[in-house]
Write a protein that holds these residues in place. Structure first.
Motif, PDB file in Angstrom:
ATOM      1  N   GLY A  90       0.772  -1.329  -0.073  1.00  0.00           N
ATOM      2  CA  GLY A  90       0.074   0.076  -0.163  1.00  0.00           C
ATOM      3  C   GLY A  90       0.751   1.221   0.067  1.00  0.00           C
ATOM      4  N   LYS A  91       2.012   1.007   0.805  1.00  0.00           N
ATOM      5  CA  LYS A  91       2.892   2.386   0.591  1.00  0.00           C
ATOM      6  C   LYS A  91       4.184   1.998  -0.112  1.00  0.00           C
ATOM      7  CE  LYS A  91       1.044   3.981   4.935  1.00  0.00           C
ATOM      8  NZ  LYS A  91       1.521   4.302   6.383  1.00  0.00           N
ATOM      9  N   GLN A  92       4.906   0.900   0.235  1.00  0.00           N
ATOM     10  CA  GLN A  92       6.127   0.795  -0.406  1.00  0.00           C
ATOM     11  C   GLN A  92       5.801  -0.196  -1.853  1.00  0.00           C
ATOM     12  OE1 GLN A  92       9.047  -0.284   2.814  1.00  0.00           O
ATOM     13  NE2 GLN A  92       7.349  -1.653   2.933  1.00  0.00           N
ATOM     14  N   ILE A  93       6.684  -0.193  -2.718  1.00  0.00           N
ATOM     15  CA  ILE A  93       6.586  -0.956  -3.923  1.00  0.00           C
ATOM     16  C   ILE A  93       7.716  -2.001  -3.680  1.00  0.00           C
ATOM     17  CG2 ILE A  93       6.952  -0.820  -6.371  1.00  0.00           C
ATOM     18  CD1 ILE A  93       6.302   2.203  -6.113  1.00  0.00           C
ATOM     19  N   PHE A  94       7.224  -3.354  -3.996  1.00  0.00           N
ATOM     20  CA  PHE A  94       8.273  -4.466  -3.920  1.00  0.00           C
ATOM     21  C   PHE A  94       8.413  -4.758  -5.522  1.00  0.00           C
ATOM     22  CE2 PHE A  94       5.924  -5.035  -0.222  1.00  0.00           C
ATOM     23  CZ  PHE A  94       6.758  -4.728   0.773  1.00  0.00           C
ATOM     24  N   VAL A  95       9.607  -4.889  -5.740  1.00  0.00           N
ATOM     25  CA  VAL A  95      10.131  -4.912  -7.201  1.00  0.00           C
ATOM     26  C   VAL A  95      11.102  -6.423  -7.354  1.00  0.00           C
ATOM     27  CG1 VAL A  95      11.400  -4.174  -9.151  1.00  0.00           C
ATOM     28  CG2 VAL A  95      10.435  -2.585  -7.578  1.00  0.00           C
ATOM     29  N   GLY A  96      10.349  -7.380  -8.146  1.00  0.00           N
ATOM     30  CA  GLY A  96      11.162  -8.575  -8.440  1.00  0.00           C
ATOM     31  C   GLY A  96      11.581  -8.657  -9.917  1.00  0.00           C
ATOM     32  N   GLY A  97      12.794  -9.224 -10.251  1.00  0.00           N
ATOM     33  CA  GLY A  97      13.171  -9.390 -11.547  1.00  0.00           C
ATOM     34  C   GLY A  97      14.528  -9.853 -11.574  1.00  0.00           C
ATOM     35  N   ASP A  98      15.274  -9.296 -12.571  1.00  0.00           N
ATOM     36  CA  ASP A  98      16.932  -9.837 -12.794  1.00  0.00           C
ATOM     37  C   ASP A  98      17.554  -8.478 -12.950  1.00  0.00           C
ATOM     38  OD1 ASP A  98      19.202 -10.859 -13.605  1.00  0.00           O
ATOM     39  OD2 ASP A  98      18.668 -11.695 -15.494  1.00  0.00           O
ATOM     40  N   PHE A  99      18.363  -8.297 -11.495  1.00  0.00           N
ATOM     41  CA  PHE A  99      18.859  -7.043 -11.372  1.00  0.00           C
ATOM     42  C   PHE A  99      19.887  -7.416 -10.229  1.00  0.00           C
ATOM     43  CE2 PHE A  99      14.913  -6.296  -9.598  1.00  0.00           C
ATOM     44  CZ  PHE A  99      15.103  -6.192  -8.291  1.00  0.00           C
ATOM     45  N   ILE A 100      21.010  -6.495  -9.844  1.00  0.00           N
ATOM     46  CA  ILE A 100      22.022  -6.520  -8.861  1.00  0.00           C
ATOM     47  C   ILE A 100      21.804  -5.527  -7.859  1.00  0.00           C
ATOM     48  CG2 ILE A 100      24.399  -6.760  -8.696  1.00  0.00           C
ATOM     49  CD1 ILE A 100      24.665  -7.201 -11.604  1.00  0.00           C
ATOM     50  N   MET A 101      21.492  -5.731  -6.636  1.00  0.00           N
ATOM     51  CA  MET A 101      21.577  -4.846  -5.644  1.00  0.00           C
ATOM     52  C   MET A 101      22.976  -4.771  -4.981  1.00  0.00           C
ATOM     53  SD  MET A 101      18.554  -3.578  -5.570  1.00  0.00           S
ATOM     54  CE  MET A 101      18.774  -2.323  -4.225  1.00  0.00           C
ATOM     55  N   ASP A 102      23.657  -5.876  -4.842  1.00  0.00           N
ATOM     56  CA  ASP A 102      24.886  -5.908  -4.492  1.00  0.00           C
ATOM     57  C   ASP A 102      25.480  -7.272  -4.563  1.00  0.00           C
ATOM     58  OD1 ASP A 102      27.261  -5.798  -2.743  1.00  0.00           O
ATOM     59  OD2 ASP A 102      26.235  -5.145  -0.981  1.00  0.00           O
ATOM     60  N   SER A 103      26.504  -7.224  -5.783  1.00  0.00           N
ATOM     61  CA  SER A 103      27.107  -8.318  -6.219  1.00  0.00           C
ATOM     62  C   SER A 103      28.071  -8.831  -5.084  1.00  0.00           C
ATOM     63  CB  SER A 103      27.859  -7.912  -7.306  1.00  0.00           C
ATOM     64  OG  SER A 103      28.796  -6.976  -6.901  1.00  0.00           O
ATOM     65  N   THR A 104      28.565  -7.934  -3.999  1.00  0.00           N
ATOM     66  CA  THR A 104      29.633  -8.716  -2.956  1.00  0.00           C
ATOM     67  C   THR A 104      29.022  -9.211  -2.052  1.00  0.00           C
ATOM     68  OG1 THR A 104      29.491  -6.479  -1.653  1.00  0.00           O
ATOM     69  CG2 THR A 104      31.039  -6.610  -3.600  1.00  0.00           C
ATOM     70  N   ARG A 105      27.542  -9.455  -1.758  1.00  0.00           N
ATOM     71  CA  ARG A 105      26.708 -10.039  -0.944  1.00  0.00           C
ATOM     72  C   ARG A 105      25.706 -11.005  -1.690  1.00  0.00           C
ATOM     73  NH1 ARG A 105      26.646  -7.489   4.135  1.00  0.00           N
ATOM     74  NH2 ARG A 105      27.853  -5.314   4.162  1.00  0.00           N
ATOM     75  N   ASN A 106      26.182 -11.071  -3.004  1.00  0.00           N
ATOM     76  CA  ASN A 106      24.942 -12.136  -3.627  1.00  0.00           C
ATOM     77  C   ASN A 106      23.417 -11.650  -3.651  1.00  0.00           C
ATOM     78  OD1 ASN A 106      27.097 -14.076  -5.007  1.00  0.00           O
ATOM     79  ND2 ASN A 106      27.279 -14.529  -2.916  1.00  0.00           N
ATOM     80  N   ASP A 107      23.290 -10.440  -3.593  1.00  0.00           N
ATOM     81  CA  ASP A 107      22.023  -9.795  -3.225  1.00  0.00           C
ATOM     82  C   ASP A 107      21.518  -9.419  -4.765  1.00  0.00           C
ATOM     83  OD1 ASP A 107      19.891  -8.256  -2.882  1.00  0.00           O
ATOM     84  OD2 ASP A 107      21.007  -7.121  -1.128  1.00  0.00           O
ATOM     85  N   TYR A 108      20.572 -10.168  -5.320  1.00  0.00           N
ATOM     86  CA  TYR A 108      19.873 -10.157  -6.653  1.00  0.00           C
ATOM     87  C   TYR A 108      18.605 -10.114  -6.618  1.00  0.00           C
ATOM     88  CZ  TYR A 108      24.793 -11.386  -7.896  1.00  0.00           C
ATOM     89  OH  TYR A 108      26.359 -11.506  -7.854  1.00  0.00           O
ATOM     90  N   GLY A 109      17.881  -9.528  -7.569  1.00  0.00           N
ATOM     91  CA  GLY A 109      16.510 -10.061  -7.800  1.00  0.00           C
ATOM     92  C   GLY A 109      15.295  -9.362  -7.201  1.00  0.00           C
ATOM     93  N   LEU A 110      15.852  -8.838  -5.889  1.00  0.00           N
ATOM     94  CA  LEU A 110      14.408  -8.280  -5.084  1.00  0.00           C
ATOM     95  C   LEU A 110      14.858  -6.902  -4.514  1.00  0.00           C
ATOM     96  CD1 LEU A 110      11.794  -9.009  -3.606  1.00  0.00           C
ATOM     97  CD2 LEU A 110      13.107  -9.966  -1.912  1.00  0.00           C
ATOM     98  N   ALA A 111      14.012  -5.808  -4.431  1.00  0.00           N
ATOM     99  CA  ALA A 111      14.168  -4.482  -4.040  1.00  0.00           C
ATOM    100  C   ALA A 111      12.605  -4.221  -3.455  1.00  0.00           C
ATOM    101  CB  ALA A 111      14.836  -3.614  -4.999  1.00  0.00           C
ATOM    102  N   VAL A 112      13.046  -3.089  -2.658  1.00  0.00           N
ATOM    103  CA  VAL A 112      11.879  -2.258  -2.159  1.00  0.00           C
ATOM    104  C   VAL A 112      12.050  -0.864  -2.719  1.00  0.00           C
ATOM    105  CG1 VAL A 112      13.017  -1.915  -0.090  1.00  0.00           C
ATOM    106  CG2 VAL A 112      10.445  -1.500  -0.334  1.00  0.00           C
ATOM    107  N   LEU A 113      11.161  -0.400  -3.088  1.00  0.00           N
ATOM    108  CA  LEU A 113      11.243   1.248  -3.713  1.00  0.00           C
ATOM    109  C   LEU A 113      10.255   2.090  -2.903  1.00  0.00           C
ATOM    110  CD1 LEU A 113      12.072   3.348  -5.616  1.00  0.00           C
ATOM    111  CD2 LEU A 113      10.236   2.469  -7.365  1.00  0.00           C
ATOM    112  N   ASP A 114      10.837   3.287  -2.137  1.00  0.00           N
ATOM    113  CA  ASP A 114       9.954   3.918  -1.424  1.00  0.00           C
ATOM    114  C   ASP A 114      10.569   5.382  -1.723  1.00  0.00           C
ATOM    115  OD1 ASP A 114      12.305   4.320   0.092  1.00  0.00           O
ATOM    116  OD2 ASP A 114      11.621   2.911   1.574  1.00  0.00           O
ATOM    117  N   GLU A 115      10.246   6.406  -0.928  1.00  0.00           N
ATOM    118  CA  GLU A 115      10.678   7.878  -1.325  1.00  0.00           C
ATOM    119  C   GLU A 115      12.093   8.142  -1.321  1.00  0.00           C
ATOM    120  OE1 GLU A 115       9.983   7.208   3.196  1.00  0.00           O
ATOM    121  OE2 GLU A 115       8.837   6.849   1.402  1.00  0.00           O
ATOM    122  N   THR A 116      13.021   6.930  -0.720  1.00  0.00           N
ATOM    123  CA  THR A 116      14.450   7.207  -0.660  1.00  0.00           C
ATOM    124  C   THR A 116      15.091   6.549  -1.897  1.00  0.00           C
ATOM    125  OG1 THR A 116      14.649   5.251   0.742  1.00  0.00           O
ATOM    126  CG2 THR A 116      14.469   7.131   1.718  1.00  0.00           C
ATOM    127  N   GLY A 117      14.524   5.837  -2.663  1.00  0.00           N
ATOM    128  CA  GLY A 117      14.825   5.103  -3.864  1.00  0.00           C
ATOM    129  C   GLY A 117      14.703   3.594  -3.437  1.00  0.00           C
TER     130      GLY A 117
END
Length: 378
Positions: free
Chosen positions: A296-323
């Motif tokens: 309702g407030k935050q946007i959850f994003v799923g796909g094929d992308f890299i949030m932090d390759s050093t931590r094997n953090d891929y595919g999932l993110a949250v988008l809010d007013e901070t980015g």
């Protein structure tokens, strides 16, 4: 000691700074290789249980309860269960509806209980046929206000004319006006509109895909039905719309792709406030956006992308007013579909680990709001 206990039960606990709220991964759906052997394409909560559909045929691997299933299963008491043998072809869409009913769509033609036409209902014990398609496909299902909406690529459903979207009302399919169409046909393109995603807000049905006309008006790849007529949304979206979600404030969030030659590229996420579009950007290293969800407030994003390759953090993110920011350390792989329900974000895709270190095959749940379980008192 506490960390050891959490590790033993397979939960990764994460405390978000400033919020004082414990969030964690529940890997019970995919731990010890019990998850589906390929990525689920559809998720739904029915009868208080997670149901999944897709191209998979086997679950509960490496256990005595190994399950050979017809492309659909549900989780209960820590193991996956079939639904009376399932279907003879993959599941593309699921939704729970009124009267304690689960609806499934896909290119199937039969199950143990009935001959089918690409859509069926489940009452908890058996499958029932719904008059469906002779040609075409259903990509999305939506239950709203005691009506079932089906959208995809078709010109008839239940032997009634309907341009790629229709509503099942009192057992009969009803077109939404003159539907959605493609009037400008390019080389190698299909003449039928294709709807890839539908969502609802405040009685409006939003539809996105590949089309240029909604009802009798120009509408580029996204439009909404207000119960009487189709409405466009400004100049629309340049590329084909793949996913839609709507925030509590009515803002419509859209993921789309643009084609350049033989290359399909993700377009920036866009937000519609009722009057104009605003660009939201993309997560880093983005190859594709496959799913959008919201609390309702935050946007959850799923796909094929890299949030932090050093931590094997891929595919999932949250988008809010901070980015864009990481959510739970992401997955080691790709997210294909998301479902948010009652404080839990269900994540499906192609992965074998979440949060870098927790082994979990292709399905997991990220608990954003811990609620007391009335059955076990936790």
């Amino acid at each position: 000691m506490k960390a050891c206990i959490l590790l033993l039960i397979g939960l990764c606990v994460l405390c978000q700074s400033g919020k004082g709220q414990i969030q964690y991964w529940d890997i019970s759906y995919g731990k010890n290789m019990i998850g589906p052997e390929s990525a689920p394409a559809a998720l739904a909560i029915y009868d208080s249980a997670l149901h999944i559909g897709g191209h998979f045929r086997r679950l509960n691997s490496n256990t005595q309860d190994i399950l050979q299933t017809g492309y659909i299963a549900f989780m209960k008491h820590g193991k996956w269960n079939g639904l009376n043998g399932g279907m003879n072809a993959p599941i593309t869409a699921l939704t729970s509806g009124p009267h304690n009913t689960l609806y499934a769509a896909g290119p199937f033609t039969r199950c143990i209980d009935a001959q089918l036409q690409g859509i069926a209902s489940w009452n908890g014990n058996q499958w029932s046929a719904i008059k469906g398609l002779t040609v075409g496909s259903i990509n999305a299902l939506l239950s709203h206000d005691n009506h079932l909406y089906a959208a995809g690529m078709f010109d008839t459903i239940g032997q009634r004319p309907a341009s790629s979207i229709a509503a099942l009302i009192r057992g009969e399919w009803t077109p939404l006006g003159s539907g959605l169409k493609k009037t400008r046909i390019h080389q190698n393109s299909n003449s039928l509109a294709e709807i890839k995603s539908i969502a609802q807000y405040n009685g409006h049905i939003f539809a996105g895909g590949d089309f240029d006309t909604a009802g009798m008006i120009p509408a580029r790849n996204i439009a909404y039905w207000d119960g009487i007529r189709w409405n466009n949304m400004g100049s629309g979206i340049q590329g084909e719309v793949d996913a839609i979600t709507v925030l509590n404030n009515g803002h419509v969030i859209v993921a789309s792709t643009i084609t350049k030659g033989n290359v399909i590229l993700p377009a920036p996420l866009m937000s519609w406030n009722g009057n104009e579009w605003r660009e939201l950007g993309l997560p880093p290293g983005c190859i594709s956006i496959n799913a959008l969800e919201t609390d309702g407030k935050q946007i959850f994003v799923g796909g094929d992308f890299i949030m932090d390759s050093t931590r094997n953090d891929y595919g999932l993110a949250v988008l809010d007013e901070t980015g864009f920011r990481s959510l739970g350390g992401g997955v080691r792989g790709i997210i294909t579909t998301l479902l948010y329900e009652d404080g839990i974000l269900y994540c499906a895709g192609n992965f074998l680990k979440v949060s870098d270190s927790l082994a979990c095959r292709n399905i997991a749940a990220y608990v954003l709001e811990h609620k007391k379980d009335e059955n076990n008192g936790t």
